[in-house]
Motif scaffolding. Sequence first.
Motif, short mmCIF file in Angstrom:
data_model
loop_
_atom_site.label_atom_id
_atom_site.label_comp_id
_atom_site.label_asym_id
_atom_site.label_seq_id
_atom_site.Cartn_x
_atom_site.Cartn_y
_atom_site.Cartn_z
N ALA A 82 47.46 28.37 36.60
CA ALA A 82 47.96 29.64 36.08
C ALA A 82 47.06 30.20 34.99
O ALA A 82 46.73 31.40 34.97
CB ALA A 82 49.39 29.46 35.56
N ALA A 83 46.63 29.35 34.06
CA ALA A 83 45.75 29.80 32.98
C ALA A 83 44.38 30.16 33.51
O ALA A 83 43.75 31.14 33.06
CB ALA A 83 45.63 28.70 31.92
N ALA A 84 43.89 29.39 34.48
CA ALA A 84 42.59 29.69 35.08
C ALA A 84 42.62 31.05 35.77
O ALA A 84 41.69 31.86 35.64
CB ALA A 84 42.23 28.59 36.09
N LEU A 85 43.70 31.33 36.47
CA LEU A 85 43.85 32.61 37.16
C LEU A 85 43.77 33.78 36.18
O LEU A 85 43.09 34.79 36.44
CB LEU A 85 45.19 32.63 37.90
N GLN A 86 44.46 33.68 35.07
CA GLN A 86 44.50 34.79 34.12
C GLN A 86 43.12 35.13 33.56
O GLN A 86 42.79 36.30 33.40
CB GLN A 86 45.47 34.45 32.97
N ASP A 87 42.31 34.12 33.31
CA ASP A 87 40.98 34.40 32.76
C ASP A 87 40.04 34.98 33.80
O ASP A 87 39.14 35.76 33.47
CB ASP A 87 40.38 33.12 32.16
N VAL A 88 40.24 34.62 35.06
CA VAL A 88 39.42 35.24 36.12
C VAL A 88 39.85 36.69 36.31
O VAL A 88 39.00 37.59 36.41
CB VAL A 88 39.55 34.45 37.43
N LEU A 89 41.15 36.94 36.32
CA LEU A 89 41.63 38.32 36.43
C LEU A 89 41.17 39.16 35.25
O LEU A 89 40.89 40.36 35.39
CB LEU A 89 43.15 38.34 36.51
N GLY A 90 41.06 38.51 34.08
CA GLY A 90 40.63 39.22 32.89
C GLY A 90 39.14 39.39 32.77
O GLY A 90 38.65 40.04 31.83
N GLY A 91 38.38 38.83 33.70
CA GLY A 91 36.93 39.01 33.71
C GLY A 91 36.15 38.05 32.85
O GLY A 91 34.93 38.17 32.73
N GLN A 92 36.83 37.04 32.27
CA GLN A 92 36.10 36.07 31.43
C GLN A 92 35.34 35.04 32.26
O GLN A 92 34.37 34.44 31.78
CB GLN A 92 37.07 35.33 30.49
N VAL A 93 35.77 34.83 33.49
CA VAL A 93 35.14 33.85 34.38
C VAL A 93 34.87 34.53 35.72
O VAL A 93 35.65 35.38 36.17
CB VAL A 93 36.04 32.61 34.58
N ASP A 94 33.77 34.16 36.38
CA ASP A 94 33.36 34.84 37.61
C ASP A 94 34.28 34.56 38.80
O ASP A 94 34.60 35.47 39.58
CB ASP A 94 31.94 34.43 38.00
N MET A 95 34.68 33.28 38.98
CA MET A 95 35.40 32.89 40.19
C MET A 95 36.55 31.96 39.85
O MET A 95 36.54 31.29 38.81
CB MET A 95 34.47 32.16 41.18
N LEU A 96 37.52 31.90 40.75
CA LEU A 96 38.64 30.97 40.62
C LEU A 96 38.61 29.99 41.79
O LEU A 96 38.52 30.40 42.95
CB LEU A 96 39.97 31.72 40.63
N ALA A 97 38.70 28.69 41.49
CA ALA A 97 38.89 27.66 42.51
C ALA A 97 40.28 27.10 42.30
O ALA A 97 40.55 26.45 41.28
CB ALA A 97 37.84 26.55 42.36
N ASP A 98 41.19 27.37 43.23
CA ASP A 98 42.57 26.95 43.01
C ASP A 98 43.32 26.93 44.33
O ASP A 98 42.85 27.46 45.35
CB ASP A 98 43.25 27.91 42.03
N SER A 99 44.52 26.31 44.30
CA SER A 99 45.44 26.50 45.40
C SER A 99 45.95 27.93 45.30
O SER A 99 45.49 28.69 44.44
CB SER A 99 46.57 25.47 45.33
N SER A 100 46.88 28.32 46.12
CA SER A 100 47.09 29.75 46.38
C SER A 100 47.74 30.56 45.27
O SER A 100 48.46 31.52 45.54
CB SER A 100 47.90 29.91 47.66
N SER A 101 47.45 30.27 44.01
CA SER A 101 47.89 31.15 42.92
C SER A 101 47.26 32.53 43.07
O SER A 101 47.79 33.53 42.57
CB SER A 101 47.51 30.55 41.57
N TRP A 102 46.13 32.58 43.76
CA TRP A 102 45.42 33.85 43.97
C TRP A 102 46.06 34.71 45.07
O TRP A 102 45.78 35.90 45.20
CB TRP A 102 43.96 33.59 44.35
N ALA A 103 46.93 34.12 45.89
CA ALA A 103 47.42 34.79 47.10
C ALA A 103 48.04 36.17 46.86
O ALA A 103 47.63 37.15 47.50
CB ALA A 103 48.39 33.88 47.84
N PRO A 104 49.01 36.30 45.96
CA PRO A 104 49.60 37.64 45.77
C PRO A 104 48.61 38.66 45.24
O PRO A 104 48.73 39.86 45.53
CB PRO A 104 50.74 37.39 44.77
N HIS A 105 47.64 38.20 44.49
CA HIS A 105 46.64 39.12 43.94
C HIS A 105 45.64 39.56 45.01
O HIS A 105 45.15 40.68 44.97
CB HIS A 105 45.92 38.44 42.77
N VAL A 106 45.37 38.68 45.97
CA VAL A 106 44.53 39.06 47.11
C VAL A 106 45.27 40.10 47.95
O VAL A 106 44.70 41.13 48.35
CB VAL A 106 44.16 37.83 47.95
N GLU A 107 46.55 39.85 48.21
CA GLU A 107 47.34 40.79 49.01
C GLU A 107 47.49 42.14 48.31
O GLU A 107 47.57 43.19 48.96
CB GLU A 107 48.70 40.19 49.30
#
Length: 332
Positions: free
Chosen positions: A195-220
């Motif tokens: 969850a914390a990793a996702l927020q920093d990627v969405l905020g532009g602090q990190v280039d990419m996210l490697a995670d289970s599907s926490s990214w799914a709703p944001h991709v959709e």
Amino acid sequence: MNDARDPARRQLMLGGIAAATLTLAPARVLAADTYPDRPITFICPWPAGGTADRSMRSICQIAARELGQPIVLENKAGASGMIGTQMLASARPDGYTIGQVPISVTRFAQIGSVKVDPLKDLTYIARTSGQTFGIAVPANSRFKSLGDMVAQAKAKPGAITYAHAGIGGATHVGMEQFAQAAGIQLNAIAYKGGAAALQDVLGGQVDMLADSSSWAPHVEAGKMRLLATWGETRTPRFKDAPTLRELGYDVVVEAPNGIGAPRGLPAAVEQRLRKAFRVAVQSDEFRKVAESIDAPVMYQDGPEYRTYVESVYRQETELIRKLNLKELMAKG
């Protein structure tokens, strides 16, 4: 006269012995007959809000109905899931403390970063479901495909950052396996959970996210782009995203979740828990939740789950050597 030859006295003695035997019977045996008679604590070794947390909460709600007692989930995050795992292994083996077992304990135990022997210190209740891992970037990322990212990583080794849920965990090791297969060097940024990793990627602090599907709703929602998934086959929900294997990288990561208890659980209590979680995992209610978080159901009963853990333990021995994981862990 010898007491043993007096029938009345002998009967009295035998009755006394029987009563003493019942009085001195181990509390764990007697307790198994009424288990559970109070709420059960469930240790989730990840922060609230992530896919593992959501999966475990759903299973616990269903199993609680089967057991007739509440199951109270407590999040004990940190050290890539090992803080909660250590607490689980150290708990009293009475069935009132159970929890999620991250399969990465087979790796951390061999590295020496957790004092838990997964082959000796845990009772295995059920394997529950896998996870859909993937590499995702913000929608405005310069990487339009995984190929774009690999090309730029080769041009600038170590410049591209990715967020993961903890050093030595599935998302970190999976990305390092991929990087090694692709011949690139990436800059890993560790977090205490997805969850914390996702927020920093969405905020532009990190280039990419490697995670289970926490990214799914944001991709959709069009806020993120999924570059690749890590399963054997494409996930139905994101069928346009290729797998790493399809793209030529022989890397598959599923990291199934499971439920366990401390070593020494009374047999009757173990059977009761196995039955309750079998019903929970195989229920339509849980399958719907699993589908919503892209977690394929991968049920195994306790004995089969233990055999699976033993096989993964052997595989991890080679992976630790191949990726120099002890050195990576030492560097932090």
